[in-house]
Scaffold this motif. Structure first.
Motif, PDB file in Angstrom:
ATOM      1  N   HIS A  63       0.843  -1.195   0.000  1.00 28.99           N
ATOM      2  CA  HIS A  63       0.000   0.000   0.000  1.00 28.99           C
ATOM      3  C   HIS A  63       0.873   1.238   0.000  1.00 28.99           C
ATOM      4  O   HIS A  63       1.889   1.274   0.691  1.00 28.99           O
ATOM      5  CB  HIS A  63      -0.921  -0.007   1.234  1.00 28.99           C
ATOM      6  CG  HIS A  63      -1.946   1.083   1.199  1.00 28.99           C
ATOM      7  ND1 HIS A  63      -1.855   2.222   1.954  1.00 28.99           N
ATOM      8  CD2 HIS A  63      -3.068   1.213   0.448  1.00 28.99           C
ATOM      9  CE1 HIS A  63      -2.888   3.007   1.684  1.00 28.99           C
ATOM     10  NE2 HIS A  63      -3.638   2.414   0.777  1.00 28.99           N
ATOM     11  N   ARG A 109       3.547   7.410   2.601  1.00 25.95           N
ATOM     12  CA  ARG A 109       3.399   6.315   3.564  1.00 25.95           C
ATOM     13  C   ARG A 109       3.337   5.001   2.809  1.00 25.95           C
ATOM     14  O   ARG A 109       2.453   4.804   1.968  1.00 25.95           O
ATOM     15  CB  ARG A 109       2.107   6.479   4.372  1.00 25.95           C
ATOM     16  CG  ARG A 109       2.146   7.646   5.331  1.00 25.95           C
ATOM     17  CD  ARG A 109       0.834   7.786   6.081  1.00 25.95           C
ATOM     18  NE  ARG A 109       0.884   8.952   6.955  1.00 25.95           N
ATOM     19  CZ  ARG A 109       1.391   8.941   8.183  1.00 25.95           C
ATOM     20  NH1 ARG A 109       1.853   7.816   8.698  1.00 25.95           N
ATOM     21  NH2 ARG A 109       1.421  10.046   8.901  1.00 25.95           N
ATOM     22  N   SER A 126       3.411   0.704   2.982  1.00 29.89           N
ATOM     23  CA  SER A 126       3.378  -0.555   3.718  1.00 29.89           C
ATOM     24  C   SER A 126       4.239  -1.523   2.922  1.00 29.89           C
ATOM     25  O   SER A 126       3.955  -1.789   1.748  1.00 29.89           O
ATOM     26  CB  SER A 126       1.953  -1.106   3.797  1.00 29.89           C
ATOM     27  OG  SER A 126       1.125  -0.151   4.404  1.00 29.89           O
ATOM     28  N   ASP A 167       6.115  -5.227   2.583  1.00 33.07           N
ATOM     29  CA  ASP A 167       6.200  -6.622   2.991  1.00 33.07           C
ATOM     30  C   ASP A 167       7.667  -7.033   2.821  1.00 33.07           C
ATOM     31  O   ASP A 167       8.132  -7.235   1.694  1.00 33.07           O
ATOM     32  CB  ASP A 167       5.282  -7.452   2.086  1.00 33.07           C
ATOM     33  CG  ASP A 167       5.333  -8.931   2.402  1.00 33.07           C
ATOM     34  OD1 ASP A 167       6.229  -9.342   3.159  1.00 33.07           O
ATOM     35  OD2 ASP A 167       4.489  -9.663   1.873  1.00 33.07           O
ATOM     36  N   ASN A 171       6.110   1.292   6.967  1.00 32.36           N
ATOM     37  CA  ASN A 171       5.492   0.503   8.047  1.00 32.36           C
ATOM     38  C   ASN A 171       5.365   1.327   9.329  1.00 32.36           C
ATOM     39  O   ASN A 171       5.766   0.885  10.411  1.00 32.36           O
ATOM     40  CB  ASN A 171       6.276  -0.794   8.287  1.00 32.36           C
ATOM     41  CG  ASN A 171       6.254  -1.686   7.050  1.00 32.36           C
ATOM     42  OD1 ASN A 171       5.401  -1.532   6.181  1.00 32.36           O
ATOM     43  ND2 ASN A 171       7.182  -2.614   6.982  1.00 32.36           N
ATOM     44  N   GLU A 172       4.827   2.545   9.141  1.00 35.03           N
ATOM     45  CA  GLU A 172       4.534   3.455  10.274  1.00 35.03           C
ATOM     46  C   GLU A 172       5.776   4.084  10.918  1.00 35.03           C
ATOM     47  O   GLU A 172       5.646   4.886  11.829  1.00 35.03           O
ATOM     48  CB  GLU A 172       3.714   2.747  11.381  1.00 35.03           C
ATOM     49  CG  GLU A 172       2.426   2.095  10.918  1.00 35.03           C
ATOM     50  CD  GLU A 172       1.352   3.087  10.517  1.00 35.03           C
ATOM     51  OE1 GLU A 172       1.234   4.138  11.164  1.00 35.03           O
ATOM     52  OE2 GLU A 172       0.648   2.827   9.528  1.00 35.03           O
TER      53      GLU A 172
END
Ligand SMILES: [Fe+2]
Ligand SMILES: [Fe+2]
Length: 218
Positions: free
Chosen positions: A158, A173, A175, A177, A213-214
């Motif tokens: 994302h 931002r 995300s 993996d 990842n934040e």
């Protein structure tokens, strides 16, 4: 002339398809309608959220949709060849010189290496283009055959670009993996892009932020 008219123009659509074929043959990730539409919409949103006038938003969307057509000539220097192609197309459509100048500058300056965010339209295009990292851009089917660009794009489940007008920030931002790619892989190929994003953000009076990842990395 509007973004909708540009988006439906049969000639421009042919150039986008053919440019993507060139990149497919070179083994690059997807640069077709999904990419350019997303870039157009993100570029427009960035300026809209910052309160720029409606016509600047429209020009950013037009530049976003047309920004990669130069790949039809060659990947090398595609921003410049695309700018020259856009000049002829937009001139024939009757765009005023002031608007052509902004769109051509934005397209001709969208790539890291030589690109400079000359104004708000160019800056919005850079931020939108460099933030389109996502799994669905990877064309290679077998992960064993992935190159570093495939690994990085495939690992991003994302991505989002957020403007915070009050905080004066624009944040990418992601995300990621990490099964498919390390954060180092990301930096290896994205360092130049992130530096250009930072300059683009500055042109808009914003600080650039990168979260993976934040975790805030930049
Ligand atoms: Fe490009
Ligand atoms: Fe692009």
């Amino acid at each position: 002339m509007t973004y909708e008219q540009i988006r439906k123009d049969p000639a421009i659509r042919v150039y986008i398809s053919q440019a993507d074929k060139t990149l497919d043959a070179l083994g690059y990730t997807e640069h077709s309608f999904a990419h350019v539409t997303r870039v157009a919409e993100f570029a427009g949103e960035v300026l809209q959220e910052l309160g720029y006038e409606a016509r600047s938003v429209e020009l950013a969307k037009i530049a976003g949709f047309m920004h990669d057509i130069g790949n039809v000539v060659n990947r090398s220097e595609h921003s410049q060849s695309g700018a020259v192609m856009a000049f002829r197309i937009l001139d024939r459509m009757g765009f005023p010189p002031e608007e052509i100048a902004m769109i051509v500058s934005a397209i001709g300056n969208h790539d890291e290496g030589t690109g400079v965010p000359v104004d708000e339209v160019a800056a919005a295009l850079i931020l939108a283009d460099k933030s389109d990292v996502r799994r669905s851009r990877v064309r290679v089917k077998d992960p064993k055959d992935f190159d570093i660009h495939d690994r990085v794009n495939y690992s991003v489940t994302h991505s989002d670009l957020e403007v915070d007008k009050a905080e004066k920030t624009v944040a990418l931002r992601l995300s990621v993996d990490t099964q498919f790619s390390s954060v180092m892989d990301y930096f290896e190929i994205f360092m130049g892009r992130m530096l250009l994003c930072r300059r683009a953000a500055q042109r808009l009076g914003l600080q650039f932020r990168l979260y993976i990842n934040e975790q805030q990395l930049v």
